[in-house]
Design a protein around this motif. Sequence first.
Motif, PDB file in Angstrom:
ATOM      1  N   ASP A  73       5.640   6.748  -7.436  1.00  0.00           N
ATOM      2  CA  ASP A  73       4.417   7.507  -7.736  1.00  0.00           C
ATOM      3  C   ASP A  73       3.659   7.848  -6.463  1.00  0.00           C
ATOM      4  O   ASP A  73       3.071   8.924  -6.334  1.00  0.00           O
ATOM      5  CB  ASP A  73       3.508   6.714  -8.676  1.00  0.00           C
ATOM      6  CG  ASP A  73       4.078   6.623 -10.076  1.00  0.00           C
ATOM      7  OD1 ASP A  73       4.913   7.481 -10.428  1.00  0.00           O
ATOM      8  OD2 ASP A  73       3.706   5.692 -10.812  1.00  0.00           O
ATOM      9  N   VAL A  74       3.668   6.906  -5.521  1.00  0.00           N
ATOM     10  CA  VAL A  74       2.973   7.129  -4.248  1.00  0.00           C
ATOM     11  C   VAL A  74       3.582   8.321  -3.517  1.00  0.00           C
ATOM     12  O   VAL A  74       2.877   9.114  -2.901  1.00  0.00           O
ATOM     13  CB  VAL A  74       3.025   5.867  -3.370  1.00  0.00           C
ATOM     14  CG1 VAL A  74       2.539   6.167  -1.955  1.00  0.00           C
ATOM     15  CG2 VAL A  74       2.177   4.764  -3.986  1.00  0.00           C
ATOM     16  N   CYS A  75       4.901   8.455  -3.610  1.00  0.00           N
ATOM     17  CA  CYS A  75       5.568   9.573  -2.931  1.00  0.00           C
ATOM     18  C   CYS A  75       5.002  10.904  -3.404  1.00  0.00           C
ATOM     19  O   CYS A  75       4.775  11.814  -2.607  1.00  0.00           O
ATOM     20  CB  CYS A  75       7.074   9.526  -3.203  1.00  0.00           C
ATOM     21  SG  CYS A  75       7.960   8.350  -2.182  1.00  0.00           S
ATOM     22  N   ARG A 207      -0.173   5.505   3.005  1.00  0.00           N
ATOM     23  CA  ARG A 207      -0.687   4.133   3.114  1.00  0.00           C
ATOM     24  C   ARG A 207      -1.895   3.936   2.206  1.00  0.00           C
ATOM     25  O   ARG A 207      -2.005   2.928   1.505  1.00  0.00           O
ATOM     26  CB  ARG A 207      -1.054   3.840   4.563  1.00  0.00           C
ATOM     27  CG  ARG A 207      -1.649   2.456   4.771  1.00  0.00           C
ATOM     28  CD  ARG A 207      -1.891   2.200   6.263  1.00  0.00           C
ATOM     29  NE  ARG A 207      -2.492   0.891   6.447  1.00  0.00           N
ATOM     30  CZ  ARG A 207      -3.789   0.640   6.410  1.00  0.00           C
ATOM     31  NH1 ARG A 207      -4.636   1.618   6.169  1.00  0.00           N
ATOM     32  NH2 ARG A 207      -4.253  -0.571   6.604  1.00  0.00           N
ATOM     33  N   LYS A 208      -2.808   4.893   2.219  1.00  0.00           N
ATOM     34  CA  LYS A 208      -4.019   4.766   1.409  1.00  0.00           C
ATOM     35  C   LYS A 208      -3.690   4.700  -0.081  1.00  0.00           C
ATOM     36  O   LYS A 208      -4.231   3.873  -0.816  1.00  0.00           O
ATOM     37  CB  LYS A 208      -4.951   5.949   1.684  1.00  0.00           C
ATOM     38  CG  LYS A 208      -5.606   5.909   3.053  1.00  0.00           C
ATOM     39  CD  LYS A 208      -6.480   7.132   3.269  1.00  0.00           C
ATOM     40  CE  LYS A 208      -7.146   7.102   4.627  1.00  0.00           C
ATOM     41  NZ  LYS A 208      -7.973   8.301   4.879  1.00  0.00           N
ATOM     42  N   PHE A 209      -2.790   5.575  -0.522  1.00  0.00           N
ATOM     43  CA  PHE A 209      -2.443   5.589  -1.946  1.00  0.00           C
ATOM     44  C   PHE A 209      -1.730   4.308  -2.358  1.00  0.00           C
ATOM     45  O   PHE A 209      -1.964   3.790  -3.452  1.00  0.00           O
ATOM     46  CB  PHE A 209      -1.579   6.809  -2.264  1.00  0.00           C
ATOM     47  CG  PHE A 209      -2.352   8.086  -2.375  1.00  0.00           C
ATOM     48  CD1 PHE A 209      -3.416   8.200  -3.262  1.00  0.00           C
ATOM     49  CD2 PHE A 209      -2.030   9.185  -1.605  1.00  0.00           C
ATOM     50  CE1 PHE A 209      -4.146   9.379  -3.372  1.00  0.00           C
ATOM     51  CE2 PHE A 209      -2.739  10.373  -1.710  1.00  0.00           C
ATOM     52  CZ  PHE A 209      -3.803  10.463  -2.594  1.00  0.00           C
ATOM     53  N   LEU A 210      -0.858   3.790  -1.489  1.00  0.00           N
ATOM     54  CA  LEU A 210      -0.144   2.560  -1.832  1.00  0.00           C
ATOM     55  C   LEU A 210      -1.114   1.390  -1.921  1.00  0.00           C
ATOM     56  O   LEU A 210      -1.056   0.589  -2.868  1.00  0.00           O
ATOM     57  CB  LEU A 210       0.941   2.268  -0.790  1.00  0.00           C
ATOM     58  CG  LEU A 210       1.779   1.012  -1.052  1.00  0.00           C
ATOM     59  CD1 LEU A 210       2.440   1.067  -2.424  1.00  0.00           C
ATOM     60  CD2 LEU A 210       2.840   0.833   0.040  1.00  0.00           C
ATOM     61  N   LEU A 211      -2.027   1.269  -0.954  1.00  0.00           N
ATOM     62  CA  LEU A 211      -3.024   0.193  -0.994  1.00  0.00           C
ATOM     63  C   LEU A 211      -3.901   0.312  -2.239  1.00  0.00           C
ATOM     64  O   LEU A 211      -4.209  -0.691  -2.888  1.00  0.00           O
ATOM     65  CB  LEU A 211      -3.902   0.247   0.265  1.00  0.00           C
ATOM     66  CG  LEU A 211      -3.310  -0.344   1.543  1.00  0.00           C
ATOM     67  CD1 LEU A 211      -4.264  -0.107   2.701  1.00  0.00           C
ATOM     68  CD2 LEU A 211      -3.025  -1.820   1.384  1.00  0.00           C
ATOM     69  N   SER A 212      -4.288   1.525  -2.582  1.00  0.00           N
ATOM     70  CA  SER A 212      -5.139   1.735  -3.743  1.00  0.00           C
ATOM     71  C   SER A 212      -4.432   1.304  -5.024  1.00  0.00           C
ATOM     72  O   SER A 212      -5.023   0.629  -5.879  1.00  0.00           O
ATOM     73  CB  SER A 212      -5.539   3.216  -3.827  1.00  0.00           C
ATOM     74  OG  SER A 212      -6.285   3.470  -4.999  1.00  0.00           O
TER      75      SER A 212
END
Length: 243
Positions: A73-75, A207-212
């Motif tokens: 999903d992050v991709c 990175r931001k989306f994965l951390l979120s």
Amino acid sequence: MTPEQTVVVVPSAATTSNFGSTLAAMIVVVAVTLAAAYFFNKHRKAKEQQRIQEEQRMSFEQLQSIIYEEIQDVCELALVREKFTSTVSVDVDKKIPFLNVHMPGTSRKFLMDYSGTIVCGFDWNDVKVMRDSTFGNKVKVFLPSSKILDIYADVSSFNVHLQDAGLLASKITIEEQNAWVAEDVAKQGRRAVREDGLLLRADDNARKFLLSKLNSRGLPGNFDLDIVTLNAGNNVRQLTAPE
């Protein structure tokens, strides 16, 4: 016996001996009890430590599984879609041999505006989640560097202002127009990467989306999570934490 008389009882040797034996036995029981409690507590702590380690190991496996689960999903979320506009300008002619002088009637001119789109992202199959062997609670997520996944011109946006060929020149064909546009599209892609930092922006978004997404699931929990990006030379590029 009169009230004024007092009877003094002197303990016998046998009574004294029994008291000493009882006291010694009590001391032995207390010592054995304390020793048993000490070893039991030590064993309990060892089992508790083993349980914690097992839970941490399972938690890492769970964290690893969830990261791989979320990364697809992050991709999609981390894709950077950049719109651009450009102008294709062509002005060529033939020269008189050895004189480098324009030959009349051989000029070919083409001028067109168009819009296009650049799509940047990364390949989730290259993501790696590893546990630091030195610090058991340190987990590193290595993201591949972003790249241009797609870049294209919007055909519906083509606006030709000039298309002219001299009397002695061949007409401009559709194939030539497409070739000139394709060349300009590639140039716009290089410019966006070099001047606009498009790929770095896509890396930061990933990175931001994965951390979120991990934080929304209550992760990483007891782990110290570090997300880095590998650049084209496989060198680690540390990304700054999002504000």
